[in-house]
Scaffold this active site. Structure first.
Site, PDB file in Angstrom:
ATOM      1  N   LYS A 165       3.877 -27.666   8.266  1.00 50.44           N
ATOM      2  CA  LYS A 165       4.732 -28.298   9.290  1.00 50.44           C
ATOM      3  C   LYS A 165       5.580 -27.244   9.982  1.00 50.44           C
ATOM      4  O   LYS A 165       5.862 -26.172   9.416  1.00 50.44           O
ATOM      5  CB  LYS A 165       5.633 -29.379   8.694  1.00 50.44           C
ATOM      6  CG  LYS A 165       6.700 -28.904   7.685  1.00 50.44           C
ATOM      7  CD  LYS A 165       7.986 -28.378   8.322  1.00 50.44           C
ATOM      8  CE  LYS A 165       8.999 -27.887   7.276  1.00 50.44           C
ATOM      9  NZ  LYS A 165       9.838 -26.796   7.706  1.00 50.44           N
TER      10      LYS A 165
ATOM     11  N   ASP B  95      10.573 -32.353   2.169  1.00 48.67           N
ATOM     12  CA  ASP B  95       9.529 -32.322   3.206  1.00 48.67           C
ATOM     13  C   ASP B  95       8.227 -33.000   2.778  1.00 48.67           C
ATOM     14  O   ASP B  95       7.294 -33.097   3.579  1.00 48.67           O
ATOM     15  CB  ASP B  95       9.161 -30.866   3.548  1.00 48.67           C
ATOM     16  CG  ASP B  95      10.314 -30.095   4.154  1.00 48.67           C
ATOM     17  OD1 ASP B  95      11.182 -30.717   4.775  1.00 48.67           O
ATOM     18  OD2 ASP B  95      10.326 -28.858   4.005  1.00 48.67           O
TER      19      ASP B  95
HETATM   20  O1  C5P Z   1      14.221 -30.870  -1.157  1.00 50.51           O
HETATM   21  P1  C5P Z   1      13.787 -29.472  -1.433  1.00 50.51           P
HETATM   22  O2  C5P Z   1      13.394 -29.252  -2.865  1.00 50.51           O
HETATM   23  O3  C5P Z   1      12.758 -28.970  -0.483  1.00 50.51           O
HETATM   24  O4  C5P Z   1      15.067 -28.568  -1.186  1.00 50.51           O
HETATM   25  C1  C5P Z   1      15.153 -27.232  -1.601  1.00 50.51           C
HETATM   26  C2  C5P Z   1      16.595 -26.757  -1.453  1.00 50.51           C
HETATM   27  O5  C5P Z   1      16.922 -26.634  -0.054  1.00 50.51           O
HETATM   28  C3  C5P Z   1      17.645 -27.702  -2.011  1.00 50.51           C
HETATM   29  O6  C5P Z   1      17.858 -27.454  -3.383  1.00 50.51           O
HETATM   30  C4  C5P Z   1      18.852 -27.356  -1.167  1.00 50.51           C
HETATM   31  O7  C5P Z   1      19.449 -26.156  -1.618  1.00 50.51           O
HETATM   32  C5  C5P Z   1      18.242 -27.044   0.199  1.00 50.51           C
HETATM   33  N1  C5P Z   1      18.243 -28.228   1.102  1.00 50.51           N
HETATM   34  C6  C5P Z   1      19.442 -28.672   1.633  1.00 50.51           C
HETATM   35  N2  C5P Z   1      19.435 -29.751   2.480  1.00 50.51           N
HETATM   36  C7  C5P Z   1      18.291 -30.376   2.800  1.00 50.51           C
HETATM   37  C8  C5P Z   1      17.058 -29.934   2.270  1.00 50.51           C
HETATM   38  C9  C5P Z   1      17.075 -28.857   1.413  1.00 50.51           C
HETATM   39  O8  C5P Z   1      20.514 -28.109   1.362  1.00 50.51           O
HETATM   40  N3  C5P Z   1      18.317 -31.410   3.634  1.00 50.51           N
END
Ligand code: C5P
Length: 304
Positions: free
Chosen positions: A12, A143
Site C-alpha cells: 500500500k 494496516d
Molecule cells: O498497528 P501497527 O502494529 O502497525 O503499529 C506499529 C507501531 O506504529 C505502533 O506500535 C505505534 O508505535 C505506531 N503507530 C501509531 N499510530 C498509528 C499506527 C501505528 O503510533 N495509528
C-alpha cells in the site's frame, strides 16, 4: 481439501496521511487514504505435518530486517488467531516470496498477515466471515484490514477502520525503496517530538478524495499530503534530496509513503513513469519500481 494454496497480497501507499496527537493507548488517530499498488508478496501454504514458515526475498528486497526467530512473526500470529477462533490445529508449511521491501512504509508485513488469514482460512476450510477476518486483521496491525480489502480506501481510527472510496483513475507510480528500513514507532515518536502541539484531530483527506473521484492527476499531485514526511526526512535527510531529484526528473509529485523510507513519485501515465524511473536511475538511484494502482486486496491466485 486442497494440497496447496497461493494467495497474493499488495503493498500500500498513503496518498493522504493526516496524523493527530497520540491517544491514551499511544496510537495516533489517523485520517488516511490508502491505495493498493501492483507490488506483491505471494504466500503459499502446502499440506505437511507440523508448522513451518519460511521467507524468500526478491533481489531488490534487503533481507536484513526479516524476522529471524520463528514462532512469533506476523504469519505465526495470524495462524494463532484463526486457531483460537475455530479451535483447529495449526498445520502446514508456509512459503512467502517477498517483492515488497521490508520496513519500507509499504505495509509488507501487513500484506503477509492478510495473505496468511485468507490462505489459512481456505486451506483449513474454516469459512471465517468477512467481519471476523477484518476483526482479526485489526488485531494484527493497523494496516492489515486495508491489505485485505485493497483498492483505494479511507482509513480512520488508528488506520484499521477502512471504507472503500470512489476512485476513477489508474494512477502510475515510481516507487523508490531504500536499502535500509525504518522503524514505524521511531518515526511516530519523532513526529511527536517535532509536533508537540499536533491537533487531536488528523487533517481531512477531503481534497485527495475529490481528486481521486474525478481522476484528476494534476490535482492529486497538488493535494497529496503525509504528516509523517517531515519526521522521516529529518531522520533520513537523503529522502528530501531524492524527492527533489524525482520532481526535477519530471514527476508530478514525490512524497514519502507511510512512515518511510520509501518515496513514491506520481506520474502522468505508464510511459511517463518509465521515463522518470530511467532518469532517476541515470542519477544513481539503484532501485526504481514502476507500478500502478489501485489493485485488489489479498486474493487467491492458485489452488491445487
Ligand atoms: O498497528 P501497527 O502494529 O502497525 O503499529 C506499529 C507501531 O506504529 C505502533 O506500535 C505505534 O508505535 C505506531 N503507530 C501509531 N499510530 C498509528 C499506527 C501505528 O503510533 N495509528
Amino acid at each position: 481439501m486442497s494440497t496447496a494454496i497461493t494467495v497474493r497480497a499488495p503493498a500500500k501507499i498513503n496518498l493522504h496521511l493526516g496524523v493527530g496527537a497520540p491517544r491514551e493507548d499511544g496510537f495516533h488517530p489517523l485520517a488516511t487514504v490508502y491505495q493498493a499498488i501492483g507490488l506483491y508478496d505471494d504466500l503459499e501454504v502446502v499440506a505437511a505435518p507440523g508448522w513451518r514458515v519460511e521467507m524468500e526475498v526478491a533481489d531488490h528486497v534487503s533481507a536484513e530486517a526479516l524476522p529471524t526467530r520463528s514462532g512469533d512473526n506476523i504469519i505465526d500470529r495470524a495462524a494463532r488467531l484463526l486457531v483460537e477462533l475455530h479451535g483447529v490445529e495449526v498445520h502446514g508449511h508456509v512459503h512467502v516470496r517477498k517483492e515488497i521491501p521490508i520496513a519500507g512504509g509499504l505495509a509488507g508485513g501487513s500484506a503477509d498477515a492478510a495473505a496468511a488469514l485468507v490462505a489459512l482460512d481456505r486451506f483449513w476450510d474454516l469459512g471465517t466471515s468477512d467481519d471476523d477476518l477484518l476483526r482479526l486483521a485489526a488485531d494484527l496491525g493497523s494496516d492489515v484490514p486495508f491489505s485485505l480489502i485493497g483498492g483505494t480506501a479511507l482509513g480512520t481510527g488508528r488506520g484499521e477502520i477502512v471504507e472503500s472510496v470512489p476512485d476513477t483513475g489508474t494512477w502510475w507510480w515510481v516507487v523508490v525503496p531504500s536499502s535500509e528500513g525504518m522503524s514505524t514507532p521511531a518515526v511516530y515518536r519523532h513526529f511527536d517530538e517535532l509536533s508537540p502541539e499536533a491537533p487531536a484531530e488528523p487533517s481531512s483527506a477531503g481534497d485527495v478524495l475529490e481528486a481521486l473521484a474525478c481522476g484528476d492527476v494534476e490535482r492529486l499531485a497538488e493535494v497529496m499530503r503525509n504528516d509523517l514526511e517531515m519526521a522521516a526526512c529529518d531522520l533520513r535527510p537523503e529522502l528530501a534530496e531524492l524527492i527533489v531529484n524525482g520532481e526535477e526528473a519530471g514527476a508530478l509529485r514525490g512524497m514519502v509513503t507511510g512512515s518511510g523510507p520509501t518515496v513514491v513519485f506520481l506520474c502522468e501515465d505508464g510511459p511517463h513513469a518509465r521515463e522518470v524511473a530511467g532518469a532517476l536511475r541515470d542519477q544513481g538511484t539503484l532501485v526504481t519500481l514502476v507500478v500502478n494502482g489501485p489493485v485488489a486486496g489479498a486474493h487467491l491466485v492458485e489452488t491445487l
